[in-house]
Design a protein around this motif. Sequence first.
Motif, mmCIF file in Angstrom:
data_model
loop_
_atom_site.group_PDB
_atom_site.id
_atom_site.type_symbol
_atom_site.label_atom_id
_atom_site.label_comp_id
_atom_site.label_asym_id
_atom_site.label_seq_id
_atom_site.Cartn_x
_atom_site.Cartn_y
_atom_site.Cartn_z
ATOM 1 N N LEU A 114 2.560 6.120 -4.077
ATOM 2 C CA LEU A 114 2.160 4.952 -3.287
ATOM 3 C C LEU A 114 0.934 4.254 -3.855
ATOM 4 O O LEU A 114 0.325 3.441 -3.169
ATOM 5 C CB LEU A 114 1.851 5.389 -1.844
ATOM 6 N N ASN A 115 0.549 4.591 -5.061
ATOM 7 C CA ASN A 115 -0.675 4.005 -5.614
ATOM 8 C C ASN A 115 -0.565 2.494 -5.739
ATOM 9 O O ASN A 115 0.458 1.944 -6.144
ATOM 10 C CB ASN A 115 -0.970 4.599 -7.000
ATOM 11 N N GLY A 116 -1.673 1.824 -5.386
ATOM 12 C CA GLY A 116 -1.740 0.383 -5.559
ATOM 13 C C GLY A 116 -0.985 -0.382 -4.493
ATOM 14 O O GLY A 116 -0.186 0.171 -3.735
ATOM 15 N N GLY A 117 -1.218 -1.666 -4.419
ATOM 16 C CA GLY A 117 -0.526 -2.520 -3.471
ATOM 17 C C GLY A 117 -1.050 -2.349 -2.064
ATOM 18 O O GLY A 117 -1.797 -1.421 -1.754
ATOM 19 N N PRO A 118 -0.660 -3.259 -1.165
ATOM 20 C CA PRO A 118 -1.168 -3.193 0.217
ATOM 21 C C PRO A 118 -0.747 -1.938 0.960
ATOM 22 O O PRO A 118 -1.504 -1.403 1.760
ATOM 23 C CB PRO A 118 -0.579 -4.451 0.857
ATOM 24 N N VAL A 119 0.484 -1.427 0.715
ATOM 25 C CA VAL A 119 0.933 -0.217 1.397
ATOM 26 C C VAL A 119 0.087 0.977 0.963
ATOM 27 O O VAL A 119 -0.413 1.741 1.795
ATOM 28 C CB VAL A 119 2.425 0.052 1.120
ATOM 29 N N GLY A 120 -0.087 1.133 -0.337
ATOM 30 C CA GLY A 120 -0.883 2.249 -0.838
ATOM 31 C C GLY A 120 -2.312 2.208 -0.336
ATOM 32 O O GLY A 120 -2.872 3.233 0.048
ATOM 33 N N ARG A 121 -2.917 1.018 -0.314
ATOM 34 C CA ARG A 121 -4.298 0.906 0.155
ATOM 35 C C ARG A 121 -4.409 1.237 1.642
ATOM 36 O O ARG A 121 -5.339 1.919 2.081
ATOM 37 C CB ARG A 121 -4.837 -0.491 -0.130
ATOM 38 N N THR A 130 -2.750 -6.968 5.405
ATOM 39 C CA THR A 130 -3.059 -5.614 4.937
ATOM 40 C C THR A 130 -1.800 -4.886 4.495
ATOM 41 O O THR A 130 -1.603 -4.619 3.309
ATOM 42 C CB THR A 130 -3.777 -4.814 6.045
ATOM 43 N N CYS A 131 -0.945 -4.523 5.452
ATOM 44 C CA CYS A 131 0.295 -3.815 5.140
ATOM 45 C C CYS A 131 1.422 -4.518 5.883
ATOM 46 O O CYS A 131 1.576 -4.336 7.097
ATOM 47 C CB CYS A 131 0.177 -2.356 5.567
ATOM 48 N N SER A 181 7.787 8.803 0.351
ATOM 49 C CA SER A 181 6.736 8.479 -0.619
ATOM 50 C C SER A 181 5.417 9.118 -0.194
ATOM 51 O O SER A 181 5.110 9.216 0.996
ATOM 52 C CB SER A 181 6.565 6.964 -0.727
ATOM 53 N N GLU A 230 4.611 -4.178 6.083
ATOM 54 C CA GLU A 230 5.756 -3.436 6.603
ATOM 55 C C GLU A 230 5.300 -2.374 7.598
ATOM 56 O O GLU A 230 4.317 -1.671 7.376
ATOM 57 C CB GLU A 230 6.518 -2.795 5.447
#
Length: 405
Positions: free
Chosen positions: A154-161, A187-188, A139, A190
């Motif tokens: 990966l836009n949006g969500g905690p992973v993307g941020r 924050t993330c 990704s 995973e």
Amino acid sequence: MLNIADTLHRWCREARPFALATVVDVRGSAPLPAGTSVAVDEDGEAVGSISGGCVEGAVYELCRQVLRDHGAPQRAWFGYSDEDAFAVGLTCGGELDVLVRRIDPATQPHLSTALADVVRGRPAAVAHIVDGPDRLIGSTLTVLGDGRVADGTLNGGPVGRAVADQARARLRAGRTARITLGGDADTCPERLSVFVHVAAARPRMLIFGAVDFAAALSQAGRFLGYQVTVCDARPVFATAARFPHADEIVVDWPHRYLEHTTVDARTAVCVLTHDAKFDIPLLRLALNLPVGYVGAMGSRRTHDERLRLLREAGVTGEQLARLCSPIGLDLGARTPEETAVSITAEIIAHTHRAGGLPLSQRTGPIHRQVREGEAGRSWSAAQEARMRSRSWVGEPGAAVQTVRC
């Protein structure tokens, strides 16, 4: 992947799918650094290199397989092989971790946006996940020079941020890097390993003193990819005709120009004036700025007097330890051109935390891996200790170097 940005940009404009093989980790000696890529399109056309020829055939076939299967990204590991002349391996003794993924420009327009900016000389960063949950491997996310996130998977969500924040940080630092993040529920959640490809604005080389050495150094600096500025308070000497390789010629008092210009951790400040009325206010300011390198030209006598005056001006011992003076490595340089090589060699060694020794006097891998966050700092601990014990801080026992004044 940015090593082949021109071709990839053309393929994206033509909506041509391709497989991208990227070195995401290097161990030991390897011909090319992490981040280097090979790409293969559906017609079998290939561009780029990741090993200088050692494993290109195997990588090419893996790319063709990924294109045919339309499947998930594939990983491959290549190490040393000497038992079979036809075995797939790196004769240099290094190890490469390679990620191969299919890119369809029609479904990943953010890559085309990033590549277009890179081709035009604009900064951009492309991050892709190389380790983590299977659903996230491969990704991607693009951050443009102004910090905006282009459309990506990966836009949006905690992973993307979280990935976007890391990509922005690497873009500001101007360095391609593999980073680990996640494991934090706030924050993330995973745990991920992310490779961030960075095409940054050119680092700056600020040369103070419109002298013959500056003309040679400006040419060498530009050859190394620096944006070169030559500054001198004397308009009769600071002219474009005398410095055709400089990007910018400034007529101003050196310390006044440095006070108002933009610098960062990649900036190299080279003071070639060896005149106290210019040097002292300039170096007092430079040694208090977050620049990557500060060097000053002069004889031993000039150097010792300069240290005395800097101490009287309130410069601390810790700040003086950052000063590379007399500037350059001991190459026996005499001419301006040789001196420019000596200076740029020291800047390269400083940037990569190397000792500047002949490779024949070193053991271990030739290509040292600089850990994330180390590049741009001072040299290795041993080199820094050696610098502190020399006349950098005014103590006796300095090793012999070439005198250029």
